[in-house]
Design a protein around this motif. Structure first.
Motif, short mmCIF file in Angstrom:
data_model
loop_
_atom_site.label_atom_id
_atom_site.label_comp_id
_atom_site.label_asym_id
_atom_site.label_seq_id
_atom_site.Cartn_x
_atom_site.Cartn_y
_atom_site.Cartn_z
N ARG A 1 -20.37 -4.91 8.36
CA ARG A 1 -20.21 -6.35 8.58
C ARG A 1 -20.14 -6.66 10.07
N GLY A 2 -19.51 -5.77 10.83
CA GLY A 2 -19.44 -5.96 12.28
C GLY A 2 -20.79 -5.91 12.94
N ARG A 3 -21.74 -5.23 12.32
CA ARG A 3 -23.11 -5.17 12.84
C ARG A 3 -23.99 -6.29 12.30
N GLY A 4 -23.40 -7.20 11.52
CA GLY A 4 -24.14 -8.36 11.05
C GLY A 4 -24.75 -8.24 9.68
N TYR A 5 -24.44 -7.19 8.95
CA TYR A 5 -25.02 -6.99 7.62
C TYR A 5 -24.13 -7.60 6.54
N THR A 6 -24.74 -7.98 5.45
CA THR A 6 -23.97 -8.40 4.28
C THR A 6 -23.69 -7.15 3.43
N VAL A 7 -22.52 -7.13 2.82
CA VAL A 7 -22.08 -5.94 2.07
C VAL A 7 -21.46 -6.38 0.75
N ALA A 8 -21.81 -5.68 -0.32
CA ALA A 8 -21.20 -5.90 -1.63
C ALA A 8 -20.62 -4.58 -2.12
N ARG A 9 -19.65 -4.68 -2.99
CA ARG A 9 -19.08 -3.48 -3.61
C ARG A 9 -19.41 -3.48 -5.10
N ASN A 10 -20.06 -2.40 -5.55
CA ASN A 10 -20.33 -2.16 -6.97
C ASN A 10 -21.16 -3.25 -7.63
N ASP A 11 -21.92 -3.98 -6.86
CA ASP A 11 -22.75 -5.06 -7.40
C ASP A 11 -24.12 -5.06 -6.70
N PRO A 12 -25.16 -4.63 -7.39
CA PRO A 12 -25.20 -4.28 -8.81
C PRO A 12 -25.14 -2.77 -9.08
N PHE A 13 -24.84 -1.97 -8.07
CA PHE A 13 -24.84 -0.51 -8.25
C PHE A 13 -23.44 0.05 -8.05
N LYS A 14 -22.91 0.69 -9.09
CA LYS A 14 -21.57 1.28 -9.02
C LYS A 14 -21.62 2.78 -8.71
N GLY A 15 -22.81 3.39 -8.80
CA GLY A 15 -22.94 4.84 -8.70
C GLY A 15 -23.13 5.44 -10.07
N ASP B 1 -27.94 -15.63 -10.08
CA ASP B 1 -28.44 -16.35 -8.91
C ASP B 1 -27.88 -15.76 -7.62
N ARG B 2 -27.21 -14.59 -7.72
CA ARG B 2 -26.67 -13.95 -6.53
C ARG B 2 -27.78 -13.38 -5.66
N THR B 3 -27.56 -13.37 -4.38
CA THR B 3 -28.50 -12.77 -3.43
C THR B 3 -28.10 -11.32 -3.21
N LEU B 4 -29.06 -10.43 -3.28
CA LEU B 4 -28.77 -9.02 -3.08
C LEU B 4 -28.29 -8.78 -1.65
N ALA B 5 -27.21 -8.03 -1.51
CA ALA B 5 -26.66 -7.73 -0.19
C ALA B 5 -27.57 -6.76 0.57
N ASP B 6 -27.32 -6.67 1.87
CA ASP B 6 -28.03 -5.67 2.68
C ASP B 6 -27.59 -4.26 2.31
N PHE B 7 -26.31 -4.11 2.02
CA PHE B 7 -25.76 -2.82 1.60
C PHE B 7 -24.89 -3.02 0.37
N VAL B 8 -24.95 -2.07 -0.55
CA VAL B 8 -24.05 -2.05 -1.70
C VAL B 8 -23.30 -0.72 -1.67
N LEU B 9 -21.98 -0.81 -1.70
CA LEU B 9 -21.11 0.37 -1.71
C LEU B 9 -20.61 0.56 -3.13
N GLY B 10 -20.89 1.74 -3.70
CA GLY B 10 -20.51 2.02 -5.07
C GLY B 10 -19.47 3.12 -5.16
N ASP B 11 -18.37 2.83 -5.82
CA ASP B 11 -17.33 3.84 -6.02
C ASP B 11 -16.78 3.79 -7.44
N HIS B 12 -17.66 3.43 -8.39
CA HIS B 12 -17.23 3.31 -9.79
C HIS B 12 -15.99 2.41 -9.90
N ASP B 13 -16.06 1.26 -9.22
CA ASP B 13 -14.97 0.29 -9.25
C ASP B 13 -13.65 0.89 -8.78
N GLY B 14 -13.71 1.61 -7.66
CA GLY B 14 -12.51 2.14 -7.03
C GLY B 14 -12.04 3.49 -7.53
N LYS B 15 -12.84 4.16 -8.35
CA LYS B 15 -12.39 5.40 -8.98
C LYS B 15 -12.77 6.67 -8.23
#
Length: 287
Positions: A213-227, A184-198
């Motif tokens: 985020r400072g420009r008003g966008y929502t951001v997720a890390r590795n969800d749903p794309f890790k790279g 039920d998660r909402t897809l972020a505006d941007f997803v940053l993928g780094d293989h979970d910090g690797k």
């Protein structure tokens, strides 16, 4: 998009127009030129859903801040440069592959090295593929793209002793559905993928996230794309090799049904131009 009646250059490569820094950016899924031997069996609109349309335009300022920008010209549905060459489902072949294959989760979704399922789960082909035609796709399009990316990365690393790689993508606004993820998660505006910090220094990941985020966008890390393959190959922070995947939600800048830019395209492009300068400033501060 267009159809090609002969082989064509598999990528475009834009070199720095400002003093060079060890920043290499690539858009492996920008391609919209469909080779004559594709011979798909679904409506072209289903394949076009796989295009990261306009991504290289959104990031057009990379050379002006000292970076290199590489973009594929062939469609990922024909052959996907963001997959390992053995991520191939043997069931789509008319004969045995000459080397061991290791199809992964993307192949299970029909989106491995050679896509065999469209976004709506329609089979892309009404036949099985011959080994020689897949090998031709690898040699004519996939490998030259990888060679160009490797050469750009190694040239930067040799000159500066470090390299920062941004792997640039767009994602459908219904990505969770496409990936067959029940959430039920909402897809972020941007997803940053780094293989979970690797694959990347977390400082850069934080700089990119804070800027967006400072420009008003929502951001997720590795969800749903890790790279996938490209950052996995490149990102080894302990060696000074950093790789970060950046996915932008297509709903921010384009009509996903008509494959056209919306009125917000220029605003997003302006923000990514400013982000390019921010990233370049960070890299210059380390040199």
């Amino acid at each position: 998009m267009k159809y090609a009646d002969q082989d064509f250059e598999p990528f475009t490569l834009a070199y720095p127009t400002a003093p060079a820094i060890p920043l290499v950016c690539d858009s492996p899924h920008s391609g919209t030129t469909y080779p004559a031997d594709f011979q798909f069996a679904v409506p072209i609109s289903e394949l076009r859903m796989g295009e990261d349309l306009f991504v290289e335009e959104l990031w057009h300022a990379v050379p002006s801040v000292g970076g290199t920008l590489l973009a594929a010209t062939f469609p990922r549905t024909y052959i996907d440069p963001n997959r390992e060459v053995d991520d191939l489902d043997p069931n789509i072949l008319a004969e045995p592959w000459p080397e061991p294959l290791h199809p992964g989760p993307k192949s299970a979704l029909g989106h491995g090295l050679i896509w065999h399922m469209a976004r709506d789960r329609q089979p892309v082909y009404d036949r099985k593929l011959w080994v020689l035609e897949v090998e031709n796709r690898i040699g004519t399009y996939y490998q030259p793209y990888h060679d160009a990316l490797r050469e750009a990365i190694e040239a930067a690393y040799e000159h500066f002793g470090t390299v920062w790689h941004l792997n640039l993508h767009s994602m459908p606004s219904n990505s969770y559905e496409v990936l067959e993820l029940d959430t039920d998660r909402t897809l972020a505006d941007f997803v940053l993928g780094d293989h979970d910090g690797k694959t990347c220094d977390p400082t850069l990941v934080g700089i990119v996230e804070d800027f967006l985020r400072g420009r008003g966008y929502t951001v997720a890390r590795n969800d749903p794309f890790k790279g996938v393959a490209l950052i996995g190959r490149t990102g080894r922070p302990s060696e000074g090799r950093h790789s970060l995947q950046i996915e932008v939600n297509r709903a921010l800048y384009m009509d996903e049904q008509q494959f056209e830019k919306t009125g917000n395209f220029a605003n997003l492009q302006r923000d990514l131009t400013a982000l390019s300068a921010e990233v370049a400033g960070f890299i210059r501060s380390l040199l």
